[in-house]
Motif scaffolding. Structure first.
Motif, short mmCIF file in Angstrom:
data_model
loop_
_atom_site.label_atom_id
_atom_site.label_comp_id
_atom_site.label_asym_id
_atom_site.label_seq_id
_atom_site.Cartn_x
_atom_site.Cartn_y
_atom_site.Cartn_z
N PRO A 85 -7.68 -9.71 -6.83
CA PRO A 85 -8.09 -8.43 -7.41
C PRO A 85 -9.21 -8.53 -8.44
CG PRO A 85 -6.01 -9.12 -8.35
CD PRO A 85 -6.34 -10.09 -7.26
N GLU A 86 -9.50 -9.73 -8.93
CA GLU A 86 -10.57 -9.87 -9.92
C GLU A 86 -11.91 -9.44 -9.34
OE1 GLU A 86 -8.62 -12.39 -8.88
OE2 GLU A 86 -7.77 -13.43 -10.59
N GLY A 87 -12.08 -9.59 -8.04
CA GLY A 87 -13.35 -9.26 -7.39
C GLY A 87 -13.43 -7.85 -6.84
N LEU A 88 -12.36 -7.07 -6.99
CA LEU A 88 -12.34 -5.71 -6.45
C LEU A 88 -12.89 -4.72 -7.47
CD1 LEU A 88 -8.79 -5.71 -4.82
CD2 LEU A 88 -10.99 -6.09 -3.69
N SER A 89 -13.59 -3.72 -6.99
CA SER A 89 -14.07 -2.67 -7.88
C SER A 89 -12.99 -1.60 -8.05
CB SER A 89 -15.36 -2.05 -7.33
OG SER A 89 -15.13 -1.52 -6.05
N THR A 90 -13.15 -0.75 -9.03
CA THR A 90 -12.19 0.31 -9.30
C THR A 90 -12.04 1.19 -8.06
OG1 THR A 90 -12.84 0.30 -11.62
CG2 THR A 90 -11.65 2.23 -10.86
N GLY A 91 -10.81 1.49 -7.70
CA GLY A 91 -10.54 2.32 -6.54
C GLY A 91 -9.22 1.94 -5.89
N SER A 92 -8.99 2.49 -4.71
CA SER A 92 -7.74 2.28 -3.99
C SER A 92 -7.98 1.46 -2.73
CB SER A 92 -7.13 3.63 -3.59
OG SER A 92 -6.78 4.35 -4.74
N TYR A 93 -7.01 0.59 -2.44
CA TYR A 93 -7.07 -0.30 -1.30
C TYR A 93 -5.73 -0.28 -0.58
CZ TYR A 93 -11.12 -2.06 -3.82
OH TYR A 93 -12.32 -2.15 -4.46
N LEU A 94 -5.76 -0.41 0.74
CA LEU A 94 -4.54 -0.50 1.54
C LEU A 94 -4.52 -1.81 2.29
CD1 LEU A 94 -3.99 3.00 3.22
CD2 LEU A 94 -2.67 1.96 1.39
N SER A 95 -3.34 -2.41 2.37
CA SER A 95 -3.12 -3.58 3.18
C SER A 95 -2.14 -3.17 4.28
CB SER A 95 -2.53 -4.72 2.35
OG SER A 95 -2.21 -5.81 3.19
N SER A 96 -2.60 -3.24 5.51
CA SER A 96 -1.78 -2.83 6.64
C SER A 96 -1.59 -4.00 7.59
CB SER A 96 -2.46 -1.67 7.37
OG SER A 96 -1.67 -1.26 8.46
N ILE A 97 -0.33 -4.26 7.95
CA ILE A 97 -0.04 -5.35 8.90
C ILE A 97 0.60 -4.79 10.17
CG2 ILE A 97 0.12 -7.15 7.17
CD1 ILE A 97 3.21 -6.83 7.31
N GLY A 98 0.60 -3.47 10.32
CA GLY A 98 1.11 -2.86 11.54
C GLY A 98 2.60 -2.61 11.57
N ASP A 99 3.27 -2.74 10.44
CA ASP A 99 4.72 -2.49 10.41
C ASP A 99 5.07 -1.10 9.92
OD1 ASP A 99 4.12 -2.75 7.73
OD2 ASP A 99 5.67 -4.24 7.30
N GLY A 100 4.05 -0.27 9.65
CA GLY A 100 4.28 1.09 9.18
C GLY A 100 4.56 1.18 7.69
N LEU A 101 4.52 0.06 6.99
CA LEU A 101 4.80 0.03 5.56
C LEU A 101 3.59 -0.59 4.85
CD1 LEU A 101 7.09 0.87 3.69
CD2 LEU A 101 8.02 -1.41 3.89
N ASP A 102 2.56 0.23 4.70
CA ASP A 102 1.32 -0.24 4.08
C ASP A 102 1.50 -0.45 2.59
OD1 ASP A 102 0.25 0.04 6.58
OD2 ASP A 102 -0.85 1.88 6.12
N TYR A 128 3.09 -1.45 -12.37
CA TYR A 128 1.82 -1.45 -13.08
C TYR A 128 1.61 -2.85 -13.62
CZ TYR A 128 1.23 3.55 -12.69
OH TYR A 128 1.03 4.81 -12.20
N VAL A 129 0.43 -3.38 -13.37
CA VAL A 129 0.17 -4.79 -13.62
C VAL A 129 -1.10 -4.93 -14.45
CG1 VAL A 129 -0.37 -6.99 -12.47
CG2 VAL A 129 1.27 -5.41 -11.42
N ARG A 130 -1.05 -5.84 -15.40
CA ARG A 130 -2.24 -6.19 -16.19
C ARG A 130 -2.56 -7.65 -15.92
NH1 ARG A 130 -0.82 -4.74 -21.30
NH2 ARG A 130 -1.55 -2.65 -20.83
N LEU A 131 -3.76 -7.87 -15.39
CA LEU A 131 -4.21 -9.22 -15.08
C LEU A 131 -5.16 -9.67 -16.18
CD1 LEU A 131 -5.20 -10.54 -11.69
CD2 LEU A 131 -6.90 -10.66 -13.48
N TYR A 132 -4.85 -10.79 -16.81
CA TYR A 132 -5.69 -11.35 -17.87
C TYR A 132 -6.58 -12.42 -17.23
CZ TYR A 132 -2.27 -9.08 -20.86
OH TYR A 132 -1.45 -8.16 -21.45
N ARG A 133 -7.86 -12.11 -17.09
CA ARG A 133 -8.79 -13.02 -16.42
C ARG A 133 -8.94 -14.34 -17.16
NH1 ARG A 133 -13.28 -9.75 -13.56
NH2 ARG A 133 -12.62 -7.60 -13.85
#
Length: 162
Positions: free
Chosen positions: A37-54, A88-93
């Motif tokens: 997540p350190e390289g992701l910009s502000t916004g929403s992302y989905l991870s889908s593996i095809g099990d219907g529970l993204d 809710y998660v806080r990542l300390y780089r």
């Protein structure tokens, strides 16, 4: 016998606080391997593996030394209309630590353990939340979620717009 005792006497013992900091470090390694997540910009992302529970990863805010995230499944609790489970998660780089700050919308530590809890109770609460986060991240990795399954979603397709 005395040789065995001298070996065990040299093994340092971790305090509960030390254990918690080690848990934060483990969670950082797990989250970094899973979604980087350190390289992701502000916004929403989905991870889908095809099990219907993204899995939904919201990058709420990025700062120089921290990243604020919300990790949840892309579904809502029918009673509250909020995502559940949610962390809710806080990542300390700089420190390579990741902390679950709270695990349900509207339920911060003050709601759970009161305004003036003893320090041991605060550490115990944080240990439970971060143990949950670590197990959840491990489970998601075992299911096949990861950087390869993560895609950015536009605002019109987010849960909040529904």
């Amino acid at each position: 016998m005395s040789q065995a005792l001298s070996r065990t006497a040299r093994i340092p013992k971790l305090s509960r606080f030390g254990w918690l900091m080690a848990l934060y470090a483990e969670n950082h390694a797990r989250l970094h391997r899973l979604f980087a997540p350190e390289g992701l910009s502000t916004g929403s992302y989905l991870s889908s593996i095809g099990d219907g529970l993204d899995v939904r990863l919201d990058v709420i805010e990025t700062h120089r030394y921290t990243v604020e995230l919300r990790l949840t499944y892309d579904l809502c609790d029918p009673l509250t209309g909020e995502p559940d489970p949610s962390a809710y998660v806080r990542l300390y780089r700089d420190a390579h630590q990741t902390e679950a700050t709270h695990c349900y919308v509207g339920r911060r530590w003050q709601d759970v353990i009161g305004l003036y809890p003893p320090p041991a109770q605060v550490i115990g609460h944080r240990m439970r939340m971060n143990t949950f986060l670590g197990k959840w991240l491990e489970y998601l990795a075992e299911q096949g979620h990861g950087v390869a399954t993560l895609r950015r979603v536009e605002a019109a397709t987010t849960m909040d717009a529904a």
